[in-house]
Design a protein around this motif. Structure first.
Motif, PDB file in Angstrom:
ATOM      1  N   SER A 230       0.755  -1.165   0.031  1.00 46.64           N
ATOM      2  CA  SER A 230      -0.205  -0.033  -0.086  1.00 46.64           C
ATOM      3  C   SER A 230       0.860   1.237  -0.177  1.00 46.64           C
ATOM      4  CB  SER A 230      -0.928  -0.126   1.250  1.00 46.64           C
ATOM      5  OG  SER A 230      -0.262  -0.088   2.539  1.00 46.64           O
ATOM      6  N   ARG A 231       2.036   1.132   0.719  1.00 43.58           N
ATOM      7  CA  ARG A 231       2.720   2.255   0.799  1.00 43.58           C
ATOM      8  C   ARG A 231       3.337   2.694  -0.687  1.00 43.58           C
ATOM      9  NH1 ARG A 231       6.556   1.241   6.247  1.00 43.58           N
ATOM     10  NH2 ARG A 231       4.624   1.349   7.659  1.00 43.58           N
ATOM     11  N   ALA A 232       3.826   1.779  -1.796  1.00 40.01           N
ATOM     12  CA  ALA A 232       4.487   1.997  -2.993  1.00 40.01           C
ATOM     13  C   ALA A 232       2.845   2.577  -3.843  1.00 40.01           C
ATOM     14  CB  ALA A 232       5.009   0.685  -3.314  1.00 40.01           C
ATOM     15  N   THR A 233       1.797   1.953  -3.576  1.00 40.63           N
ATOM     16  CA  THR A 233       0.680   2.088  -4.515  1.00 40.63           C
ATOM     17  C   THR A 233       0.308   3.725  -4.427  1.00 40.63           C
ATOM     18  OG1 THR A 233      -0.115  -0.098  -4.070  1.00 40.63           O
ATOM     19  CG2 THR A 233      -1.667   1.680  -4.926  1.00 40.63           C
ATOM     20  N   VAL A 234       0.528   4.252  -3.164  1.00 43.24           N
ATOM     21  CA  VAL A 234      -0.095   5.545  -3.020  1.00 43.24           C
ATOM     22  C   VAL A 234       0.623   6.651  -3.906  1.00 43.24           C
ATOM     23  CG1 VAL A 234      -0.481   7.665  -1.352  1.00 43.24           C
ATOM     24  CG2 VAL A 234      -1.281   5.438  -0.988  1.00 43.24           C
ATOM     25  N   PRO A 235       2.238   6.490  -3.730  1.00 41.23           N
ATOM     26  CA  PRO A 235       2.879   7.589  -4.641  1.00 41.23           C
ATOM     27  C   PRO A 235       2.762   7.197  -5.946  1.00 41.23           C
ATOM     28  CG  PRO A 235       4.105   6.420  -2.760  1.00 41.23           C
ATOM     29  CD  PRO A 235       2.857   5.642  -2.713  1.00 41.23           C
ATOM     30  N   ALA A 236       2.495   5.934  -6.588  1.00 38.60           N
ATOM     31  CA  ALA A 236       2.352   5.751  -8.118  1.00 38.60           C
ATOM     32  C   ALA A 236       0.949   6.253  -8.427  1.00 38.60           C
ATOM     33  CB  ALA A 236       2.251   4.237  -8.032  1.00 38.60           C
ATOM     34  N   LEU A 237      -0.157   6.369  -7.703  1.00 39.37           N
ATOM     35  CA  LEU A 237      -1.562   6.942  -7.907  1.00 39.37           C
ATOM     36  C   LEU A 237      -1.265   8.419  -8.256  1.00 39.37           C
ATOM     37  CD1 LEU A 237      -3.953   5.040  -5.767  1.00 39.37           C
ATOM     38  CD2 LEU A 237      -3.581   4.815  -8.407  1.00 39.37           C
ATOM     39  N   LEU A 238      -0.626   8.995  -7.071  1.00 43.81           N
ATOM     40  CA  LEU A 238      -0.296  10.459  -7.040  1.00 43.81           C
ATOM     41  C   LEU A 238       0.508  10.729  -8.486  1.00 43.81           C
ATOM     42  CD1 LEU A 238       0.731  11.366  -3.576  1.00 43.81           C
ATOM     43  CD2 LEU A 238      -1.525  11.718  -4.686  1.00 43.81           C
ATOM     44  N   VAL A 239       1.624  10.147  -8.837  1.00 45.31           N
ATOM     45  CA  VAL A 239       2.086  10.261  -9.885  1.00 45.31           C
ATOM     46  C   VAL A 239       1.436  10.336 -11.190  1.00 45.31           C
ATOM     47  CG1 VAL A 239       4.026   9.601 -11.497  1.00 45.31           C
ATOM     48  CG2 VAL A 239       4.659   9.822  -8.999  1.00 45.31           C
ATOM     49  N   GLY A 240       0.598   9.279 -11.297  1.00 47.05           N
ATOM     50  CA  GLY A 240      -0.268   9.123 -12.295  1.00 47.05           C
ATOM     51  C   GLY A 240      -1.439  10.078 -12.553  1.00 47.05           C
ATOM     52  N   VAL A 241      -2.179  10.643 -11.473  1.00 45.47           N
ATOM     53  CA  VAL A 241      -2.908  11.696 -11.471  1.00 45.47           C
ATOM     54  C   VAL A 241      -2.092  12.931 -11.825  1.00 45.47           C
ATOM     55  CG1 VAL A 241      -4.380  13.296  -9.715  1.00 45.47           C
ATOM     56  CG2 VAL A 241      -4.480  10.654  -9.615  1.00 45.47           C
ATOM     57  N   ALA A 242      -0.846  13.289 -11.522  1.00 53.08           N
ATOM     58  CA  ALA A 242      -0.230  14.490 -11.788  1.00 53.08           C
ATOM     59  C   ALA A 242      -0.007  14.538 -13.278  1.00 53.08           C
ATOM     60  CB  ALA A 242       1.019  14.435 -11.090  1.00 53.08           C
ATOM     61  N   GLY A 243       0.240  13.247 -13.813  1.00 50.81           N
ATOM     62  CA  GLY A 243       0.594  13.123 -15.351  1.00 50.81           C
ATOM     63  C   GLY A 243      -0.524  13.266 -15.943  1.00 50.81           C
ATOM     64  N   VAL A 244      -1.759  12.831 -15.700  1.00 52.75           N
ATOM     65  CA  VAL A 244      -3.067  13.111 -16.442  1.00 52.75           C
ATOM     66  C   VAL A 244      -3.456  14.588 -16.168  1.00 52.75           C
ATOM     67  CG1 VAL A 244      -5.472  12.695 -16.233  1.00 52.75           C
ATOM     68  CG2 VAL A 244      -3.825  10.814 -16.039  1.00 52.75           C
ATOM     69  N   LEU A 245      -3.457  15.126 -14.945  1.00 54.12           N
ATOM     70  CA  LEU A 245      -3.483  16.694 -14.944  1.00 54.12           C
ATOM     71  C   LEU A 245      -2.737  17.674 -15.885  1.00 54.12           C
ATOM     72  CD1 LEU A 245      -4.103  16.892 -11.058  1.00 54.12           C
ATOM     73  CD2 LEU A 245      -5.708  16.908 -12.820  1.00 54.12           C
ATOM     74  N   LEU A 246      -1.399  16.952 -15.893  1.00 55.41           N
ATOM     75  CA  LEU A 246      -0.292  17.821 -16.746  1.00 55.41           C
ATOM     76  C   LEU A 246      -0.805  17.821 -18.400  1.00 55.41           C
ATOM     77  CD1 LEU A 246       2.200  19.327 -16.827  1.00 55.41           C
ATOM     78  CD2 LEU A 246       3.390  17.241 -16.909  1.00 55.41           C
ATOM     79  N   VAL A 247      -1.176  16.388 -18.710  1.00 60.90           N
ATOM     80  CA  VAL A 247      -1.704  16.331 -20.090  1.00 60.90           C
ATOM     81  C   VAL A 247      -2.892  17.254 -20.289  1.00 60.90           C
ATOM     82  CG1 VAL A 247      -2.683  14.786 -21.772  1.00 60.90           C
ATOM     83  CG2 VAL A 247      -0.842  14.183 -20.487  1.00 60.90           C
ATOM     84  N   LEU A 248      -3.838  17.182 -19.201  1.00 57.83           N
ATOM     85  CA  LEU A 248      -5.191  18.037 -19.515  1.00 57.83           C
ATOM     86  C   LEU A 248      -4.659  19.482 -19.557  1.00 57.83           C
ATOM     87  CD1 LEU A 248      -7.413  16.005 -16.761  1.00 57.83           C
ATOM     88  CD2 LEU A 248      -7.429  16.013 -19.510  1.00 57.83           C
ATOM     89  N   TYR A 249      -3.751  19.912 -18.740  1.00 56.55           N
ATOM     90  CA  TYR A 249      -3.458  21.240 -18.662  1.00 56.55           C
ATOM     91  C   TYR A 249      -2.730  21.706 -20.095  1.00 56.55           C
ATOM     92  CZ  TYR A 249      -0.776  25.616 -17.542  1.00 56.55           C
ATOM     93  OH  TYR A 249      -0.461  27.034 -17.275  1.00 56.55           O
ATOM     94  N   ALA A 250      -1.920  20.901 -20.504  1.00 52.56           N
ATOM     95  CA  ALA A 250      -1.124  21.105 -21.836  1.00 52.56           C
ATOM     96  C   ALA A 250      -2.153  21.308 -22.876  1.00 52.56           C
ATOM     97  CB  ALA A 250       0.046  20.001 -21.954  1.00 52.56           C
ATOM     98  N   TRP A 251      -3.088  20.655 -22.984  1.00 55.69           N
ATOM     99  CA  TRP A 251      -4.182  20.582 -24.071  1.00 55.69           C
ATOM    100  C   TRP A 251      -5.194  21.382 -23.727  1.00 55.69           C
ATOM    101  CZ3 TRP A 251      -3.381  18.441 -28.888  1.00 55.69           C
ATOM    102  CH2 TRP A 251      -2.550  17.549 -28.916  1.00 55.69           C
ATOM    103  N   ARG A 252      -5.268  21.980 -22.602  1.00 56.89           N
ATOM    104  CA  ARG A 252      -6.339  23.135 -22.337  1.00 56.89           C
ATOM    105  C   ARG A 252      -7.701  22.254 -22.232  1.00 56.89           C
ATOM    106  NH1 ARG A 252      -2.558  25.542 -20.736  1.00 56.89           N
ATOM    107  NH2 ARG A 252      -2.013  27.680 -20.890  1.00 56.89           N
ATOM    108  N   LEU A 253      -7.523  20.962 -21.871  1.00 58.03           N
ATOM    109  CA  LEU A 253      -8.941  20.565 -21.522  1.00 58.03           C
ATOM    110  C   LEU A 253      -9.489  20.565 -20.333  1.00 58.03           C
ATOM    111  CD1 LEU A 253      -7.944  17.119 -23.167  1.00 58.03           C
ATOM    112  CD2 LEU A 253      -9.243  18.741 -24.310  1.00 58.03           C
ATOM    113  N   PRO A 254     -10.891  20.298 -20.031  1.00 60.61           N
ATOM    114  CA  PRO A 254     -11.439  20.396 -18.589  1.00 60.61           C
ATOM    115  C   PRO A 254     -10.677  19.667 -17.621  1.00 60.61           C
ATOM    116  CG  PRO A 254     -13.116  19.938 -20.374  1.00 60.61           C
ATOM    117  CD  PRO A 254     -11.905  20.040 -21.004  1.00 60.61           C
TER     118      PRO A 254
END
Length: 345
Positions: free
Chosen positions: A7-31
């Motif tokens: 569980s300790r390794a899963t949380v950072p991975a999820l955070l990195v994934g969410v951050a990546g998705v948010l970065l892509v959405l920001y770069a493409w100016r998507l909601p």
């Protein structure tokens, strides 16, 4: 309570994934990162770049300007050897003088023909007077001949004089008709001679224009580009001598068709200039192109053939630059800019 393994390794991975998705959405100016500000880096500074070329052919004998010099309208940029053109002008003026002399000579001929008509009319009047006298003599002698008071020989003489007078009148009539016809023929040549004069005048004007065109001058105020001609070079009509770039500047931004929602004439614009270390200047939307850039392409794509892949087209937008901006004087046609337009305003 037992902890889930890993569980300790899963949380950072999820955070990195969410951050990546948010970065892509920001770069493409998507909601949820959509914005009313539409930006494009497919934008450039434009200007009236005028290519200066001669209208006549010849050897360059003078180029008094240098690269990138400031010029005023009418300043001499280059001069072509004009000796041949001066001689052609002298030849055209000589032809004009000859045509004008022919037209003046026609006026003299007209007065001469009119004088001839006056002479023939006087001769006709004299012949008619002689005919009247001969007819009067015949009327007087006829009773005397019938009474055998005058001899027949005298009667024959009087009748012969009458016939001679009639012939003289007929001859005078014919002479008058010939004189009138000669005058008509003379006047008929006036139109051709006047046309010859106008043609000669046009040739003189053309020769004068050619002489003037040996001096290549600046069409308007501005700054020269590279002067590519050299003294002694033979140039023809259309040979590029140099270019003149006036101070007028504007920006053309090529926006995707998906970015045009809410755009209209008059919207304020902010653009950053790469050559000025990203300095920002302002302007306003002036007008929209009537068609996308692909419609003005020399070789247009035919989407009805082969496999089709939809590509967002770009529509050029002309943007005026607001006055009284110190950095605006440093803009040059061709510079790259990044344009931002707030469609929400």
């Amino acid at each position: 309570m037992a902890k889930l393994p890993g569980s300790r390794a899963t949380v950072p991975a999820l955070l990195v994934g969410v951050a990546g998705v948010l970065l892509v959405l920001y770069a493409w100016r998507l909601p949820p990162f959509t914005s009313s500000v539409q930006t494009t880096d497919d934008a450039y500074v434009r200007g009236l770049v005028t290519v200066v070329s001669p209208q006549v052919a010849g050897y360059l004998v003078e180029i008094p300007v240098q690269d990138y010099a400031d010029v005023k309208a009418g300043d001499l940029l280059a001069r072509i050897d004009d000796r041949i053109f001066q001689q052609r002008l002298a030849q055209a003026r000589s032809q004009l003088s000859a045509a004008e002399a022919s037209l003046a000579n026609l006026e003299v001929q007209r007065r001469t023909r009119e004088a001839n008509i006056a002479v023939t009319r006087a001769q006709l009047e004299n012949a008619e007077a002689g005919l009247a006298k001969a007819q009067a003599d015949l009327r007087r002698i006829t009773p005397l001949l019938e009474a055998n008071i005058q001899s027949r020989a005298q009667g024959d003489t009087v009748r012969a004089a009458e016939r001679q007078a009639e012939a003289t009148v007929a001859q005078a009539h014919a002479s008058e008709l010939v004189a009138q016809q000669t005058l008509a023929e003379t006047l008929a040549t006036r139109a051709g001679l006047e046309a010859a004069v106008r043609n000669a005048e046009a040739l003189v004007q053309l020769a004068e224009i050619d002489v003037q065109n040996t001096r290549i001058t600046a069409p308007r105020d501005g700054r020269l580009g590279e002067v590519g001609a050299r003294v002694g070079q033979y140039v023809t009509a259309g040979t590029q001598i140099t270019t003149v770039v006036p101070d007028s500047r504007w920006v053309v931004a090529n926006y995707k068709e998906t970015q045009l929602v809410g755009m209209r004439v008059g919207l304020p614009v902010v653009f950053r200039v790469d050559a000025l270390q990203g300095a920002s200047l302002t302007g306003r939307v002036e007008r929209f192109s009537p068609a996308t850039g692909s419609e003005f392409s020399v070789i247009r794509a035919d989407n009805a053939t082969g496999n089709f892949t939809k590509v967002a087209q770009r529509l050029p937008i002309r943007i005026t630059i607001d006055p009284n901006q110190p950095l605006a004087g440093q803009l040059a046609p061709g510079m790259s800019v990044v344009v931002s337009i707030d469609t929400g305003r």
